[in-house]
Design a protein around this motif. Structure first.
Motif, PDB file in Angstrom:
ATOM      1  N   ILE A  88      12.717  -9.179  -4.323  1.00  0.00           N
ATOM      2  CA  ILE A  88      12.378 -10.556  -3.918  1.00  0.00           C
ATOM      3  C   ILE A  88      11.941 -10.584  -2.459  1.00  0.00           C
ATOM      4  O   ILE A  88      10.961 -11.245  -2.096  1.00  0.00           O
ATOM      5  CB  ILE A  88      13.571 -11.502  -4.174  1.00  0.00           C
ATOM      6  CG1 ILE A  88      13.758 -11.679  -5.678  1.00  0.00           C
ATOM      7  CG2 ILE A  88      13.361 -12.850  -3.493  1.00  0.00           C
ATOM      8  CD1 ILE A  88      15.028 -12.399  -6.080  1.00  0.00           C
ATOM      9  N   ALA A  89      12.649  -9.836  -1.610  1.00  0.00           N
ATOM     10  CA  ALA A  89      12.269  -9.758  -0.197  1.00  0.00           C
ATOM     11  C   ALA A  89      10.912  -9.085  -0.031  1.00  0.00           C
ATOM     12  O   ALA A  89      10.089  -9.513   0.795  1.00  0.00           O
ATOM     13  CB  ALA A  89      13.338  -9.008   0.598  1.00  0.00           C
ATOM     14  N   ASP A  90      10.642  -8.026  -0.832  1.00  0.00           N
ATOM     15  CA  ASP A  90       9.345  -7.340  -0.774  1.00  0.00           C
ATOM     16  C   ASP A  90       8.211  -8.276  -1.178  1.00  0.00           C
ATOM     17  O   ASP A  90       7.132  -8.262  -0.573  1.00  0.00           O
ATOM     18  CB  ASP A  90       9.338  -6.109  -1.683  1.00  0.00           C
ATOM     19  CG  ASP A  90      10.214  -4.982  -1.168  1.00  0.00           C
ATOM     20  OD1 ASP A  90      10.669  -5.052  -0.002  1.00  0.00           O
ATOM     21  OD2 ASP A  90      10.450  -4.024  -1.944  1.00  0.00           O
ATOM     22  N   ILE A  91       8.437  -9.103  -2.185  1.00  0.00           N
ATOM     23  CA  ILE A  91       7.414 -10.064  -2.623  1.00  0.00           C
ATOM     24  C   ILE A  91       7.149 -11.087  -1.527  1.00  0.00           C
ATOM     25  O   ILE A  91       5.993 -11.410  -1.226  1.00  0.00           O
ATOM     26  CB  ILE A  91       7.834 -10.754  -3.941  1.00  0.00           C
ATOM     27  CG1 ILE A  91       7.789  -9.749  -5.095  1.00  0.00           C
ATOM     28  CG2 ILE A  91       6.940 -11.960  -4.246  1.00  0.00           C
ATOM     29  CD1 ILE A  91       8.384 -10.265  -6.396  1.00  0.00           C
ATOM     30  N   ALA A  92       8.208 -11.581  -0.909  1.00  0.00           N
ATOM     31  CA  ALA A  92       8.046 -12.564   0.163  1.00  0.00           C
ATOM     32  C   ALA A  92       7.277 -11.970   1.344  1.00  0.00           C
ATOM     33  O   ALA A  92       6.392 -12.622   1.908  1.00  0.00           O
ATOM     34  CB  ALA A  92       9.414 -13.064   0.619  1.00  0.00           C
ATOM     35  N   THR A  93       7.588 -10.740   1.693  1.00  0.00           N
ATOM     36  CA  THR A  93       6.890 -10.073   2.793  1.00  0.00           C
ATOM     37  C   THR A  93       5.417  -9.875   2.452  1.00  0.00           C
ATOM     38  O   THR A  93       4.534 -10.113   3.288  1.00  0.00           O
ATOM     39  CB  THR A  93       7.543  -8.702   3.089  1.00  0.00           C
ATOM     40  OG1 THR A  93       8.914  -8.906   3.419  1.00  0.00           O
ATOM     41  CG2 THR A  93       6.847  -7.997   4.226  1.00  0.00           C
ATOM     42  N   ALA A  94       5.153  -9.446   1.223  1.00  0.00           N
ATOM     43  CA  ALA A  94       3.768  -9.213   0.803  1.00  0.00           C
ATOM     44  C   ALA A  94       2.969 -10.508   0.775  1.00  0.00           C
ATOM     45  O   ALA A  94       1.770 -10.513   1.098  1.00  0.00           O
ATOM     46  CB  ALA A  94       3.754  -8.543  -0.572  1.00  0.00           C
ATOM     47  N   ARG A  95       3.595 -11.621   0.429  1.00  0.00           N
ATOM     48  CA  ARG A  95       2.898 -12.914   0.413  1.00  0.00           C
ATOM     49  C   ARG A  95       2.447 -13.324   1.806  1.00  0.00           C
ATOM     50  O   ARG A  95       1.434 -14.004   1.958  1.00  0.00           O
ATOM     51  CB  ARG A  95       3.808 -13.995  -0.160  1.00  0.00           C
ATOM     52  CG  ARG A  95       3.857 -13.988  -1.649  1.00  0.00           C
ATOM     53  CD  ARG A  95       4.627 -15.163  -2.155  1.00  0.00           C
ATOM     54  NE  ARG A  95       4.511 -15.206  -3.612  1.00  0.00           N
ATOM     55  CZ  ARG A  95       5.217 -15.971  -4.380  1.00  0.00           C
ATOM     56  NH1 ARG A  95       6.106 -16.789  -3.844  1.00  0.00           N
ATOM     57  NH2 ARG A  95       5.066 -15.945  -5.678  1.00  0.00           N
ATOM     58  N   GLU A  96       3.206 -12.921   2.793  1.00  0.00           N
ATOM     59  CA  GLU A  96       2.873 -13.270   4.176  1.00  0.00           C
ATOM     60  C   GLU A  96       1.597 -12.571   4.654  1.00  0.00           C
ATOM     61  O   GLU A  96       0.994 -12.987   5.623  1.00  0.00           O
ATOM     62  CB  GLU A  96       4.034 -12.907   5.113  1.00  0.00           C
ATOM     63  CG  GLU A  96       5.270 -13.745   4.884  1.00  0.00           C
ATOM     64  CD  GLU A  96       6.461 -13.262   5.689  1.00  0.00           C
ATOM     65  OE1 GLU A  96       6.326 -12.279   6.449  1.00  0.00           O
ATOM     66  OE2 GLU A  96       7.534 -13.855   5.534  1.00  0.00           O
ATOM     67  N   HIS A  97       1.191 -11.522   3.939  1.00  0.00           N
ATOM     68  CA  HIS A  97       0.005 -10.774   4.347  1.00  0.00           C
ATOM     69  C   HIS A  97      -1.293 -11.419   3.905  1.00  0.00           C
ATOM     70  O   HIS A  97      -2.368 -10.884   4.163  1.00  0.00           O
ATOM     71  CB  HIS A  97       0.077  -9.332   3.827  1.00  0.00           C
ATOM     72  CG  HIS A  97       1.174  -8.539   4.450  1.00  0.00           C
ATOM     73  ND1 HIS A  97       1.959  -7.682   3.712  1.00  0.00           N
ATOM     74  CD2 HIS A  97       1.654  -8.471   5.713  1.00  0.00           C
ATOM     75  CE1 HIS A  97       2.861  -7.123   4.507  1.00  0.00           C
ATOM     76  NE2 HIS A  97       2.695  -7.597   5.732  1.00  0.00           N
ATOM     77  N   GLY A  98      -1.215 -12.546   3.213  1.00  0.00           N
ATOM     78  CA  GLY A  98      -2.442 -13.274   2.885  1.00  0.00           C
ATOM     79  C   GLY A  98      -2.871 -13.160   1.444  1.00  0.00           C
ATOM     80  O   GLY A  98      -2.050 -13.214   0.536  1.00  0.00           O
ATOM     81  N   ASP A  99      -4.172 -13.027   1.236  1.00  0.00           N
ATOM     82  CA  ASP A  99      -4.824 -13.069  -0.069  1.00  0.00           C
ATOM     83  C   ASP A  99      -4.090 -12.215  -1.098  1.00  0.00           C
ATOM     84  O   ASP A  99      -4.005 -10.997  -0.991  1.00  0.00           O
ATOM     85  CB  ASP A  99      -6.277 -12.589   0.066  1.00  0.00           C
ATOM     86  CG  ASP A  99      -7.067 -12.747  -1.221  1.00  0.00           C
ATOM     87  OD1 ASP A  99      -6.568 -13.437  -2.135  1.00  0.00           O
ATOM     88  OD2 ASP A  99      -8.170 -12.189  -1.299  1.00  0.00           O
ATOM     89  N   LEU A 100      -3.549 -12.863  -2.141  1.00  0.00           N
ATOM     90  CA  LEU A 100      -2.748 -12.160  -3.140  1.00  0.00           C
ATOM     91  C   LEU A 100      -3.587 -11.358  -4.130  1.00  0.00           C
ATOM     92  O   LEU A 100      -3.108 -10.413  -4.731  1.00  0.00           O
ATOM     93  CB  LEU A 100      -1.869 -13.157  -3.907  1.00  0.00           C
ATOM     94  CG  LEU A 100      -0.828 -13.906  -3.072  1.00  0.00           C
ATOM     95  CD1 LEU A 100      -0.020 -14.839  -3.959  1.00  0.00           C
ATOM     96  CD2 LEU A 100       0.085 -12.963  -2.326  1.00  0.00           C
TER      97      LEU A 100
END
Length: 158
Positions: free
Chosen positions: A30-42
């Motif tokens: 869940i933390a990895d997903i949240a961090t990856a979302r912060e990087h922009g375009d999914l």
């Protein structure tokens, strides 16, 4: 629904894995997903897709383990009277009459079976042939190369 036999050790191992998945893996993913979302375009975010894939595997395994535990019948062979009869959970020493080799197996559930660790499934041909028999009985087991004759040397409830 049919209950699937499982040893006490097998249940403990599954519960330990389930606990690890729920308390360690799930929060990390869940933390990895949240961090990856912060990087922009999914759409083009490889980290996000990898984390979502790992989440899918973890959630699938959680459901699988919960289902197995719900459908299991835990059998503690140590609480059974030692009658010398081969039952689920017993450790059996077999003497191969043809090759004069001795082998020891513990009869366990499907998920616990590991031939290298001398644990065979209750559904295996050898286990099916010896369950219900007693020390001293001879059994014939169908194997790929024909048949093998075993004598049950000992049955332990450990």
């Amino acid at each position: 629904m049919k209950k699937v036999p499982m040893t006490v050790e097998g249940e403990a191992r599954l519960r330990e894995e389930l606990n690890h998945l729920k308390t360690v893996v799930r929060p990390r993913v869940i933390a990895d997903i949240a961090t990856a979302r912060e990087h922009g375009d999914l759409k083009e975010n490889a980290e996000y897709h990898a984390a979502r894939e790992e989440q899918g595997f973890a959630e699938g395994r959680i459901k699988e383990i919960e289902g197995k535990l719900a459908d299991s019948q835990v059998i503690d062979v140590k609480t059974m009277p030692a009658t010398g009869k081969v039952v689920f959970g017993t450790t059996v020493t077999l003497f191969n009459v043809d090759t004069e080799a001795t082998v020891t197996y513990r009869i366990v559930g499907d998920d616990e079976a590991d031939v290298k660790d001398k644990k065979i499934s209750y559904a295996s041909p050898i286990a099916k042939a010896i369950i219900g028999k007693q020390e001293g009985d001879e059994v014939i087991v169908k194997i790929p190369s024909g048949e093998a004759t075993y004598e049950i040397e000992s049955v332990e409830y450990i």
